[in-house]
Design a protein around this motif. Structure first.
Motif, PDB file in Angstrom:
ATOM      1  N   LEU A 319       1.385  22.321  11.104  1.00  0.00           N
ATOM      2  CA  LEU A 319       2.202  22.651  12.273  1.00  0.00           C
ATOM      3  C   LEU A 319       3.693  22.430  11.995  1.00  0.00           C
ATOM      4  O   LEU A 319       4.549  23.122  12.536  1.00  0.00           O
ATOM      5  CB  LEU A 319       1.783  21.803  13.480  1.00  0.00           C
ATOM      6  CG  LEU A 319       0.539  22.280  14.233  1.00  0.00           C
ATOM      7  CD1 LEU A 319       0.007  21.176  15.143  1.00  0.00           C
ATOM      8  CD2 LEU A 319       0.845  23.529  15.058  1.00  0.00           C
ATOM      9  N   ALA A 320       4.008  21.458  11.149  1.00  0.00           N
ATOM     10  CA  ALA A 320       5.410  21.138  10.832  1.00  0.00           C
ATOM     11  C   ALA A 320       5.998  22.089   9.797  1.00  0.00           C
ATOM     12  O   ALA A 320       7.221  22.227   9.705  1.00  0.00           O
ATOM     13  CB  ALA A 320       5.511  19.700  10.332  1.00  0.00           C
ATOM     14  N   PHE A 321       5.133  22.751   9.027  1.00  0.00           N
ATOM     15  CA  PHE A 321       5.622  23.589   7.924  1.00  0.00           C
ATOM     16  C   PHE A 321       6.683  24.618   8.339  1.00  0.00           C
ATOM     17  O   PHE A 321       7.677  24.798   7.628  1.00  0.00           O
ATOM     18  CB  PHE A 321       4.459  24.282   7.196  1.00  0.00           C
ATOM     19  CG  PHE A 321       4.936  25.226   6.133  1.00  0.00           C
ATOM     20  CD1 PHE A 321       5.370  24.742   4.906  1.00  0.00           C
ATOM     21  CD2 PHE A 321       5.003  26.597   6.368  1.00  0.00           C
ATOM     22  CE1 PHE A 321       5.867  25.600   3.935  1.00  0.00           C
ATOM     23  CE2 PHE A 321       5.496  27.467   5.403  1.00  0.00           C
ATOM     24  CZ  PHE A 321       5.923  26.969   4.180  1.00  0.00           C
ATOM     25  N   PRO A 322       6.520  25.330   9.482  1.00  0.00           N
ATOM     26  CA  PRO A 322       7.544  26.319   9.854  1.00  0.00           C
ATOM     27  C   PRO A 322       8.950  25.726  10.001  1.00  0.00           C
ATOM     28  O   PRO A 322       9.937  26.442   9.867  1.00  0.00           O
ATOM     29  CB  PRO A 322       7.031  26.879  11.189  1.00  0.00           C
ATOM     30  CG  PRO A 322       5.546  26.686  11.109  1.00  0.00           C
ATOM     31  CD  PRO A 322       5.362  25.380  10.391  1.00  0.00           C
ATOM     32  N   ILE A 323       9.044  24.422  10.275  1.00  0.00           N
ATOM     33  CA  ILE A 323      10.369  23.779  10.374  1.00  0.00           C
ATOM     34  C   ILE A 323      11.007  23.728   8.975  1.00  0.00           C
ATOM     35  O   ILE A 323      12.206  23.980   8.821  1.00  0.00           O
ATOM     36  CB  ILE A 323      10.264  22.348  10.970  1.00  0.00           C
ATOM     37  CG1 ILE A 323       9.422  22.322  12.248  1.00  0.00           C
ATOM     38  CG2 ILE A 323      11.651  21.743  11.170  1.00  0.00           C
ATOM     39  CD1 ILE A 323      10.085  22.728  13.517  1.00  0.00           C
ATOM     40  N   LEU A 324      10.201  23.414   7.954  1.00  0.00           N
ATOM     41  CA  LEU A 324      10.710  23.438   6.576  1.00  0.00           C
ATOM     42  C   LEU A 324      11.138  24.852   6.201  1.00  0.00           C
ATOM     43  O   LEU A 324      12.186  25.058   5.584  1.00  0.00           O
ATOM     44  CB  LEU A 324       9.633  22.943   5.594  1.00  0.00           C
ATOM     45  CG  LEU A 324       9.688  21.476   5.183  1.00  0.00           C
ATOM     46  CD1 LEU A 324       9.427  20.570   6.378  1.00  0.00           C
ATOM     47  CD2 LEU A 324       8.691  21.172   4.080  1.00  0.00           C
ATOM     48  N   GLN A 325      10.306  25.804   6.589  1.00  0.00           N
ATOM     49  CA  GLN A 325      10.600  27.208   6.296  1.00  0.00           C
ATOM     50  C   GLN A 325      11.903  27.630   6.994  1.00  0.00           C
ATOM     51  O   GLN A 325      12.736  28.326   6.408  1.00  0.00           O
ATOM     52  CB  GLN A 325       9.437  28.070   6.790  1.00  0.00           C
ATOM     53  CG  GLN A 325       9.361  29.404   6.104  1.00  0.00           C
ATOM     54  CD  GLN A 325       8.088  30.155   6.477  1.00  0.00           C
ATOM     55  OE1 GLN A 325       7.381  29.781   7.403  1.00  0.00           O
ATOM     56  NE2 GLN A 325       7.814  31.206   5.761  1.00  0.00           N
ATOM     57  N   ALA A 326      12.075  27.175   8.233  1.00  0.00           N
ATOM     58  CA  ALA A 326      13.298  27.486   8.985  1.00  0.00           C
ATOM     59  C   ALA A 326      14.527  26.939   8.258  1.00  0.00           C
ATOM     60  O   ALA A 326      15.559  27.616   8.164  1.00  0.00           O
ATOM     61  CB  ALA A 326      13.212  26.896  10.393  1.00  0.00           C
ATOM     62  N   ALA A 327      14.403  25.726   7.711  1.00  0.00           N
ATOM     63  CA  ALA A 327      15.531  25.114   6.994  1.00  0.00           C
ATOM     64  C   ALA A 327      15.936  25.976   5.792  1.00  0.00           C
ATOM     65  O   ALA A 327      17.119  26.212   5.553  1.00  0.00           O
ATOM     66  CB  ALA A 327      15.173  23.701   6.560  1.00  0.00           C
ATOM     67  N   THR A 328      14.944  26.471   5.055  1.00  0.00           N
ATOM     68  CA  THR A 328      15.264  27.302   3.878  1.00  0.00           C
ATOM     69  C   THR A 328      15.845  28.656   4.312  1.00  0.00           C
ATOM     70  O   THR A 328      16.742  29.177   3.655  1.00  0.00           O
ATOM     71  CB  THR A 328      14.027  27.528   2.976  1.00  0.00           C
ATOM     72  OG1 THR A 328      13.039  28.271   3.689  1.00  0.00           O
ATOM     73  CG2 THR A 328      13.426  26.218   2.490  1.00  0.00           C
ATOM     74  N   ASN A 329      15.349  29.207   5.418  1.00  0.00           N
ATOM     75  CA  ASN A 329      15.858  30.510   5.900  1.00  0.00           C
ATOM     76  C   ASN A 329      17.293  30.406   6.407  1.00  0.00           C
ATOM     77  O   ASN A 329      18.094  31.319   6.194  1.00  0.00           O
ATOM     78  CB  ASN A 329      14.952  31.065   7.005  1.00  0.00           C
ATOM     79  CG  ASN A 329      13.608  31.521   6.467  1.00  0.00           C
ATOM     80  OD1 ASN A 329      13.450  31.716   5.261  1.00  0.00           O
ATOM     81  ND2 ASN A 329      12.637  31.673   7.343  1.00  0.00           N
TER      82      ASN A 329
END
Length: 346
Positions: A319-329
């Motif tokens: 569930l937290a993974f999209p936050i990491l993805q958002a940081a890279t984007n």
């Protein structure tokens, strides 16, 4: 003695460079808060200007616990086997959340008490569950190192297949009892401070669980300065597997997204073995387990989410993974003040 890992310190200079770049983007300085901190840590881990976390990979380690025979869990031991089948059928929460983030879910039988043979299952069983640590050591030191090695092999394999962020999860009836015992041993905290109701036991069962752990620690006397002694005396095979996965990913500069209480205890063991491993960890969420907060504090981390979860399997991390993805984007796609022609200050 197990395999040695070559875990380098994270690159703080790369983090400073990332911070400078984030400050050049079209937003007030620091206005994306913890998302910016995540981007900085990802730069430190990967040593890259534009870190990548996709695709993510999920490894769920399944094992049984002899301590379950003391009635410390709300569920019978057969549930471990039944849930492994559910994972392989794609019907568990981690399957749904893994699909949502585009992650392949790998299921590892590292110590389930029954014999399982199904397509898609990684059969790496070390023994049929741990021993009841109220009566004897959960496993031998050699078995503890073997569990770490299995986890290390699994992580290496998914990373070699291109995974850029590792999510670790577990399944094993009785594993909150084992994790609470490890945490109490490593931290010196009283059993009452680190133990909760797991997946839903009554107050009477909770008192019994505390008593079982306290007695076990008195009998086993795990050495708090020796993570392998602690793991072998009161640990679990899936906990050892997660330790190995963390160490292998850290060695390869891959960010590790840790799930809840049990995987955070594994992260604590990994950090006690190799202090540099800590820099490669993200804690996906803060779970409902009371011991989780203590484990997070010992790792000096900040959980990304706080959603009242207590499931395990890697679900909170997924569930937290999209936050990491958002940081890279944000880093990859946002304009700088200069490129957008936006005035930085009045």
């Amino acid at each position: 003695m197990g395999k040695m890992y070559n875990i380098k310190p994270i690159n703080l200079l790369q983090g400073e460079k990332m911070e400078g770049y984030l400050n050049s983007l079209t937003k007030p300085k620091g206005s994306l808060g913890e998302v910016e901190e995540i981007a900085i840590q990802l730069a430190q881990i990967t040593n890259e200007d534009f870190p990548e976390v996709t695709p993510p990979g999920i490894i769920v380690f399944a094992a049984d616990h002899g301590i379950a025979s003391e009635g410390v869990s709300a569920f019978p031991q057969e549930v471990t086997v039944q849930m492994v089948h559910n994972f392989l059928d794609g019907g568990a929460a981690i399957n749904v959340l893994g699909k949502q983030i585009g992650a392949k879910v790998e299921i590892v039988d590292i110590g389930v008490a029954a014999d399982l043979d199904r397509i898609g299952l990684h059969r790496r069983k070390i023994r049929h569950g741990t021993a009841n640590f109220l009566e004897g050591d959960a496993m031998t030191r050699e078995e503890a190192w073997k569990a770490i090695e299995v986890g290390s092999d699994m992580a290496t394999s998914v990373i070699e297949n291109g995974v850029k962020c590792l999510i670790i999860g577990e399944m094993g009836i009785g594993n909150t009892t084992s994790s609470s015992a490890i945490l109490s041993a490593l931290s010196g905290l009283d059993v009452e401070d680190v133990i909760g109701t797991g997946t839903g036991i009554t107050t009477n069962q909770l008192e019994w669980k505390q008593q079982v752990i306290r007695q076990s620690l008195q009998k086993r006397t795990p050495d708090p300065t020796d993570p392998i002694d602690t793991l072998s005396k009161v640990g679990g095979l899936e906990i050892g597997g997660m330790v190995g996965a963390i160490l292998a990913a850290a060695e390869r500069k891959i960010p590790i997204l840790v799930d809840g209480f049990i995987s955070t205890v594994a992260a604590l063991l990994a950090q006690r073995l190799y202090p540099e491993a800590k820099g490669y960890l993200f804690i996906g969420h803060r779970s409902m387990e009371v011991g989780h907060e203590h484990a997070i504090m010992l790792l000096e981390k900040k959980p990304i989410l706080n959603l009242g979860l207590r499931l395990g399997e890697g679900t909170g991390a997924a569930l937290a993974f999209p936050i990491l993805q958002a940081a890279t984007n944000i880093v990859k796609e946002m304009a700088t003040f200069e490129s957008a022609g936006v005035a930085e200050k009045i």
